[in-house]
Design an enzyme around this catalytic site. Sequence first.
Site, PDB file in Angstrom:
ATOM      1  N   SER A  38       0.805  -1.222   0.000  1.00 37.90           N
ATOM      2  CA  SER A  38       0.000   0.000   0.000  1.00 37.90           C
ATOM      3  C   SER A  38       0.841   1.276   0.000  1.00 37.90           C
ATOM      4  O   SER A  38       0.344   2.338  -0.375  1.00 37.90           O
ATOM      5  CB  SER A  38      -0.945   0.014   1.207  1.00 37.90           C
ATOM      6  N   ASP A 247      -2.213   8.666   7.628  1.00 41.48           N
ATOM      7  CA  ASP A 247      -3.201   7.824   8.297  1.00 41.48           C
ATOM      8  C   ASP A 247      -2.459   6.930   9.288  1.00 41.48           C
ATOM      9  O   ASP A 247      -1.261   7.140   9.517  1.00 41.48           O
ATOM     10  CB  ASP A 247      -4.044   7.042   7.273  1.00 41.48           C
ATOM     11  N   HIS A 250       0.500   5.175   6.880  1.00 35.81           N
ATOM     12  CA  HIS A 250       1.170   5.678   5.682  1.00 35.81           C
ATOM     13  C   HIS A 250       1.654   7.122   5.829  1.00 35.81           C
ATOM     14  O   HIS A 250       0.968   7.947   6.429  1.00 35.81           O
ATOM     15  CB  HIS A 250       0.222   5.578   4.484  1.00 35.81           C
TER      16      HIS A 250
END
Length: 286
Positions: A38, A247, A250
């Site tokens: 991600s 977040d 990340h």
Amino acid sequence: MTKLAHMLGRMSIFWFVLITKASIIRAESKAFFVFGDSLVDNGNNNYLATTARADSPPYGIDYPSHRPTGRFSNGLNIPDIISEKMGWEPTLPYLSPELRGKNLLIGANFASAGVGVLNDTGYQFRLYKLGPHRVLVTGTGPLGCVPAELAQHSRRGECAQELMKAASLFNPQLVQMLTKLNNECGKDVFIAANTNQMHMDFITNPQQFGFRTSKEACCGQGPYNGLGLCTPLSNLCSNRDEYVFWDPFHPTEKANRLIVQQILVGSEKYVYPMNLSAMMAMDSRA
């Protein structure tokens, strides 16, 4: 699976593959391929049946379109910024219907949120046999310092030591493995980026880099904004540039830009055996 192996399976590691080849249209063309999770996914999971998605606001709030793209960021991620700095066109997700025709010559992003580094969660392949000219491999970041870990395990904002120990064991062995591969290849094909050290620089001293905090996420809820997902109902900071983390897991675009800067011009402490700028200069003379 041992506890250490379980932690290693959660680690983020990604590969940037640069293939240089002869071209009828121009003397030399470069294709840029991205593999990872991600941290570098630019929208592949939008096409998959998975809950690991970043396709709703406020993701993408600082992206040029100000709309979610599938990137787990407020804006650009690391491959985007590398392409921007090098003057390359950005790669498309390999599942995108737009990845056809001349877009195939640019390269592709194969990253997918949720991919790990163990055989049961990731992919195992010998990239050099596929013909890449250079392969940039990042180590894992400071897993124990992300807001998600602080929210669950920290009492006073300290990093989770067991996860930090796992990262400290993994990263040096990654460099050793890549050095061995380079020796087998007879040239420096594989380049190791110490993203753990890059992160720790601004986690330990965020103010030096213009951040207000390296513990609290910009978007989230609960302690350190580290619980659950970033959603339209989450707490959202007004200035993303003041935060290391976007977040619970990340980095913000600003943090990603600092990481790319070290990849481009950093010393061997950060990029071994050479940085991206030195690599490109060497290739241009070949």
